[in-house]
Structure formats: C-alpha cells, structure tokens
Write a protein that holds these residues in place. Structure first.
Motif, PDB file in Angstrom:
ATOM      1  N   TYR A 123       0.851  -1.185   0.000  1.00 18.64           N
ATOM      2  CA  TYR A 123       0.000   0.000   0.000  1.00 18.64           C
ATOM      3  C   TYR A 123       0.886   1.234   0.000  1.00 18.64           C
ATOM      4  O   TYR A 123       1.992   1.222   0.529  1.00 18.64           O
ATOM      5  CB  TYR A 123      -0.891   0.043   1.243  1.00 18.64           C
ATOM      6  N   ARG A 124       0.343   2.315  -0.539  1.00 20.34           N
ATOM      7  CA  ARG A 124       1.054   3.593  -0.533  1.00 20.34           C
ATOM      8  C   ARG A 124       0.222   4.590   0.264  1.00 20.34           C
ATOM      9  O   ARG A 124      -1.005   4.612   0.147  1.00 20.34           O
ATOM     10  CB  ARG A 124       1.252   4.098  -1.959  1.00 20.34           C
ATOM     11  N   GLN A 125       0.890   5.390   1.059  1.00 19.76           N
ATOM     12  CA  GLN A 125       0.196   6.398   1.846  1.00 19.76           C
ATOM     13  C   GLN A 125       0.891   7.744   1.679  1.00 19.76           C
ATOM     14  O   GLN A 125       2.056   7.898   2.050  1.00 19.76           O
ATOM     15  CB  GLN A 125       0.146   6.009   3.324  1.00 19.76           C
ATOM     16  N   GLU A 130      -3.222  11.237   4.162  1.00 17.06           N
ATOM     17  CA  GLU A 130      -4.183  10.491   3.344  1.00 17.06           C
ATOM     18  C   GLU A 130      -4.250   9.041   3.785  1.00 17.06           C
ATOM     19  O   GLU A 130      -3.484   8.594   4.626  1.00 17.06           O
ATOM     20  CB  GLU A 130      -3.800  10.585   1.860  1.00 17.06           C
ATOM     21  N   GLY A 131      -5.213   8.314   3.195  1.00  8.11           N
ATOM     22  CA  GLY A 131      -5.383   6.908   3.548  1.00  8.11           C
ATOM     23  C   GLY A 131      -4.443   6.008   2.789  1.00  8.11           C
ATOM     24  O   GLY A 131      -3.569   6.450   2.049  1.00  8.11           O
ATOM     25  N   LEU A 132      -4.634   4.712   2.980  1.00 13.93           N
ATOM     26  CA  LEU A 132      -3.817   3.709   2.317  1.00 13.93           C
ATOM     27  C   LEU A 132      -4.405   3.395   0.946  1.00 13.93           C
ATOM     28  O   LEU A 132      -5.569   3.028   0.829  1.00 13.93           O
ATOM     29  CB  LEU A 132      -3.791   2.430   3.150  1.00 13.93           C
ATOM     30  N   LYS A 133      -3.564   3.531  -0.049  1.00 15.86           N
ATOM     31  CA  LYS A 133      -3.995   3.208  -1.413  1.00 15.86           C
ATOM     32  C   LYS A 133      -3.426   1.848  -1.798  1.00 15.86           C
ATOM     33  O   LYS A 133      -2.208   1.648  -1.769  1.00 15.86           O
ATOM     34  CB  LYS A 133      -3.482   4.259  -2.411  1.00 15.86           C
ATOM     35  N   ALA A 177       6.441   9.073  -0.633  1.00 11.51           N
ATOM     36  CA  ALA A 177       5.312   8.595   0.159  1.00 11.51           C
ATOM     37  C   ALA A 177       5.825   7.560   1.145  1.00 11.51           C
ATOM     38  O   ALA A 177       6.995   7.170   1.116  1.00 11.51           O
ATOM     39  CB  ALA A 177       4.250   7.954  -0.741  1.00 11.51           C
ATOM     40  N   TYR A 190       5.417   3.675   2.084  1.00  9.95           N
ATOM     41  CA  TYR A 190       4.976   2.438   1.446  1.00  9.95           C
ATOM     42  C   TYR A 190       4.892   1.359   2.523  1.00  9.95           C
ATOM     43  O   TYR A 190       5.876   1.050   3.193  1.00  9.95           O
ATOM     44  CB  TYR A 190       5.946   2.028   0.340  1.00  9.95           C
ATOM     45  N   GLN A 237      -4.183   4.083  13.256  1.00  5.00           N
ATOM     46  CA  GLN A 237      -2.810   4.484  12.947  1.00  5.00           C
ATOM     47  C   GLN A 237      -2.441   5.713  13.780  1.00  5.00           C
ATOM     48  O   GLN A 237      -2.813   6.829  13.447  1.00  5.00           O
ATOM     49  CB  GLN A 237      -2.642   4.787  11.453  1.00  5.00           C
ATOM     50  N   ARG A 292       2.750   5.905  13.087  1.00  8.66           N
ATOM     51  CA  ARG A 292       2.510   5.387  11.728  1.00  8.66           C
ATOM     52  C   ARG A 292       2.234   3.886  11.687  1.00  8.66           C
ATOM     53  O   ARG A 292       1.887   3.350  10.640  1.00  8.66           O
ATOM     54  CB  ARG A 292       3.712   5.703  10.827  1.00  8.66           C
ATOM     55  N   PHE A 345      -8.962   3.694  10.134  1.00  6.17           N
ATOM     56  CA  PHE A 345      -9.261   3.244   8.779  1.00  6.17           C
ATOM     57  C   PHE A 345     -10.195   2.045   8.821  1.00  6.17           C
ATOM     58  O   PHE A 345      -9.950   1.072   9.527  1.00  6.17           O
ATOM     59  CB  PHE A 345      -7.973   2.847   8.043  1.00  6.17           C
TER      60      PHE A 345
END
Lengths: 113, 113
Positions: A35-37, A41-44, A88, A90, B39, B43, B91
């Motif tokens: 996931y990327r954050q 923002e949230g986790l993509k 970002a 990760y 979170q 993090r 989340f």
C-alpha cells in the motif's frame, strides 16, 4: 515471532534513480500486500501477491512500478526512474489466509529529491 | 473493485465520552470481512476490531464495538469511554473472498482532555 519486517525504514533517492523496498512477511504467511500512503491520506492499494504470483496489481501504475514475491526471499517493490510524486510511505502487510487480519510492517518512507 | 467510504475526515470527542465513526462499503459479494485499523502518529497500523459478514452479532473488543448493518452495507465503530491514547487515524477496511483488501480514506480522531 517476528512481525512483518520492512527495510529500509527511510530511503532517499534522486530523481531518475531506482528505489527497492523490501518486505519480509510473517513466517508462514503466503499473502503479501503493498500500500502507498501520502501525508494526511489513507492507504492506497497497490498490489496483492501470493508466492511467485501477482494476484491483483490494479492499484499499481503501469509504468516504472513492479513487484515480486519469490519462492525464497522477501517481497520487493521496485520503482524505476523515481519522480518527486513517488515520495510517500509504502506499507507492506501479510496474512496467512483470507479471514485473518493483515499484519503490517512499519513502512518505508521514500523521499525523492 | 469494492470501495470503502469514510465520510468523516475528522472527528473529536471529549475524554470519557463516546464517539462513533462511520464507514460504508460497496460490494456484490455476500461473504467478506470487515476491519477497523488505527494508525497513531508512530505510523504503525494496529488492528482494532474485525467482523465476519456471515455473523449477525456485532463484534466487540473491550471499549470498541461495531454496528454492522449488512443490508445497508454499513460498518460503524463505536469507542466508549474515550481515552487520550485513542487519538489516531482510523481506517475502515474490506476484505473480499479473493483476499483483496481495500481501505477507506480514514477519519482523524482527536480526544480532548
């Protein structure tokens, strides 16, 4: 019993360089997620892998990004020719089976200068 | 792909009071799993609670409980007796039958002393 291990914790790359992010899942876990954050923002979702197979890569950019989870060794998320927008955190996560929650690593913060 | 929506970017609660965080999701599946993760500023992603879609009974973990409305595709988190340590990003996550797992954009919870 080690949790999900991600390294490095911080990675700085100049534009155009390659970034390699490593993830060792919990021992015995065969499902790995990346996931990327972005900040605030949230986790993509990026990609979901099982041993040697990419199951779903619908969240990963078509160019420059690739992921693998070999039979032996950690999962690798590779970003070629990094750009500033790749900066970002990760996160990697793993689980043993469907009904189990994901166990997360502490993330790798990538900074592209 | 399934989508997860958290309509509250920010919420605040007085210490010792109760707060409810909203989450809705979109799916055509009947079997799936739902999770809430927390979170904090460190993090780290911490599992708070999980719910199996086939179970009608709402999950409960100490001060945390959910209101799972399957027909409405709603999965809200209730935090009772809020504590300062509950301050974090929360989340909501959906995990499908094919192990795909997606997260909402998050709700930032502030706890006021």
């Amino acid at each position: 019993n080690a949790g999900v291990m991600q390294n490095p914790r911080h990675l700085v790359r100049r534009r155009g360089q390659e970034a390699r992010l490593r993830c060792s899942p919990v021992k015995g876990h065969s499902h790995v997620y990346w996931y990327r954050q972005l900040p605030e923002e949230g986790l993509k979702f990026m990609v979901y892998l099982q041993k040697e197979n990419i199951i779903d890569e619908s969240g990963m950019p078509k160019e420059r990004f690739s992921a693998e989870f070999p039979k032996e060794g950690p999962s690798i998320l590779r970003i070629q020719q990094v750009v500033r927008g790749d900066s970002a955190a990760y996160f990697c996560a793993s689980s043993p089976r469907q009904e189990s929650p994901l166990h997360f690593g502490n993330g790798t913060r990538l900074t592209v200068t | 792909a399934q989508t997860v929506t958290q309509s509250q970017p920010e919420m605040s609660v007085q210490e010792a009071e109760t707060v409810t965080l909203s989450c809705t999701y979109d799916t055509s599946e009947s079997d799936y799993y739902l999770f809430w993760y927390k979170q904090p500023p460190s993090r780290q992603m911490i599992l708070v609670i999980r719910q199996e879609a086939y179970k009608q009974q709402n999950a409960t973990e100490n001060r945390f409980s959910v209101n799972f409305q399957k027909a409405a595709k709603s999965f809200s988190l209730k935090i009772s007796d809020s504590q300062l340590g509950d301050a974090a990003m929360y989340f909501c996550a959906y995990r499908s039958n094919n192990n795909d797992m997606r997260f909402g954009a998050g709700t930032r919870l502030t706890v006021k002393p």
